[in-house]
Design an enzyme around this catalytic site. Structure first.
Site, PDB file in Angstrom:
ATOM      1  N   HIS A 137       3.202  -7.307   7.294  1.00  0.00           N
ATOM      2  CA  HIS A 137       2.632  -6.641   8.479  1.00  0.00           C
ATOM      3  C   HIS A 137       1.219  -6.096   8.218  1.00  0.00           C
ATOM      4  O   HIS A 137       0.897  -5.006   8.690  1.00  0.00           O
ATOM      5  CB  HIS A 137       3.570  -5.524   8.948  1.00  0.00           C
ATOM      6  N   HIS A 167       2.368  -6.069  -3.044  1.00  0.00           N
ATOM      7  CA  HIS A 167       1.007  -5.558  -2.872  1.00  0.00           C
ATOM      8  C   HIS A 167       0.908  -4.123  -3.359  1.00  0.00           C
ATOM      9  O   HIS A 167       1.890  -3.376  -3.342  1.00  0.00           O
ATOM     10  CB  HIS A 167       0.487  -5.699  -1.440  1.00  0.00           C
ATOM     11  N   GLU A 227       7.970  -2.153   0.058  1.00  0.00           N
ATOM     12  CA  GLU A 227       8.363  -2.424   1.459  1.00  0.00           C
ATOM     13  C   GLU A 227       9.368  -3.569   1.552  1.00  0.00           C
ATOM     14  O   GLU A 227      10.004  -3.746   2.598  1.00  0.00           O
ATOM     15  CB  GLU A 227       7.137  -2.787   2.303  1.00  0.00           C
TER      16      GLU A 227
END
Ligand code: DHB
Ligand code: FE
Length: 284
Positions: A12, A192, A239
């Protein structure tokens, strides 16, 4: 009873919203990312879910560091989308599915997940971008139930706990007294890290192993502690817990099997290894 058709997991990165706004999806930088979506959109057009339960993490818009629920479930008629500072356009308010919200909240509390219920909740890019990507023409034909999992302020919930939560949400959907069809969405990841000494960190080997595990051995990632997951996937790569919740939701009800509809993996978009995976729940 409601029908749970399957799930979609996607990264996202806010810059995706900028690329859509500028119409540059076919430029060489963006094409390998956006090319992952058409087969999944076709699947959604065939399956026509009425409702999406979205596992996502808030990035400081609705919950800030001073008040951070571990698990929060939306119970609102609508969710206003706002930009917490990336400069990307907002969506029209997302339409809620109140009856399912309360059914999920009641089920979770009954199963001893002490969630925060939110009758008012702003939602950030993690909720709006999956809808933009899955319904690019802009008329979102779904209502939503946002399920927010803290991945930004330590301590974070353990992977095994998130898996159990996802499973309980899936069970709630499967026994929701409704004729509607429901899909589960995971928003976030994959590897990330946006800050600190390892800023820019990406771990392709781990990401691909994780994506594969969701088909072959869905509980695989629950063996890792949160610190191990941060080490392997980066501080924001954690995430990926949303993907785990989505996969766990699909183990609920009769026929816990899944089939892969489509997947994509592309490095990097901004600082992130982008992953995309759609799974259809099968009856065997
Ligand atoms: C980026 C990735 C995210 O998951 C996020 O929430 C914000 C920024 C990035 O790679 O730029
Ligand atoms: Fe994020």
């Amino acid at each position: 009873m409601a029908q749970l058709i399957g799930g979609v997991a996607t990264s996202h990165i806010p810059a995706i919203g900028g690329a859509i706004h500028k119409g540059i999806q076919q430029e060489p930088y963006w094409k390998p990312f956006f090319d992952g979506f058409p087969p999944i959109r076709e699947w959604l057009q065939a399956k026509k879910p009425d409702v999406m339960v979205i596992f996502y993490n808030d990035h400081g818009l609705n919950f800030f560091l001073d008040k951070m629920p571990t698990f929060a479930v939306g119970a609102a008629q609508q969710y206003v989308n706002s930009d917490e500072g990336w400069g990307i356009p907002s969506l029209e308010p997302l339409r809620g599915e109140l009856d399912l919200s309360w059914h999920i909240i009641n089920t979770l509390i009954d199963k001893e997940f002490d969630v925060v219920s939110c009758q008012e909740m702003l939602v950030d890019h993690a909720c709006s971008l999956p809808l933009k990507l899955l319904y690019p023409e802009g008329n979102y034909p779904v209502t939503v139930v946002p399920v927010c999992i803290n991945t930004v302020q330590f301590p974070l919930p353990k992977a095994s706990r998130v898996y159990a939560l996802g499973r309980a949400v899936g069970q709630a959907i499967a026994d929701w007294d409704s004729s509607k069809t429901v899909a589960v969405i995971a928003s976030g990841g994959l590897s990330h890290q946006l800050d600190g000494e390892r800023a820019g960190f990406i771990n392709k080997e781990f990401d691909l192993q994780f994506m594969d595990s969701l088909l072959t051995n869905p509980e695989w990632a629950t063996q890792f502690s949160i610190h191990e997951l941060v080490e392997k996937a980066g501080t924001q790569g954690v995430e990926l817990l949303m993907w785990l919740a989505m996969r766990a939701a699909l183990t609920a009800g009769a026929g816990a099997g899944v089939r892969k509809v489509h997947s994509n993996y592309h490095i990097p978009i901004s600082n992130t290894a982008t992953g995309l995976l759609a799974l259809e729940k099968t009856t065997y």
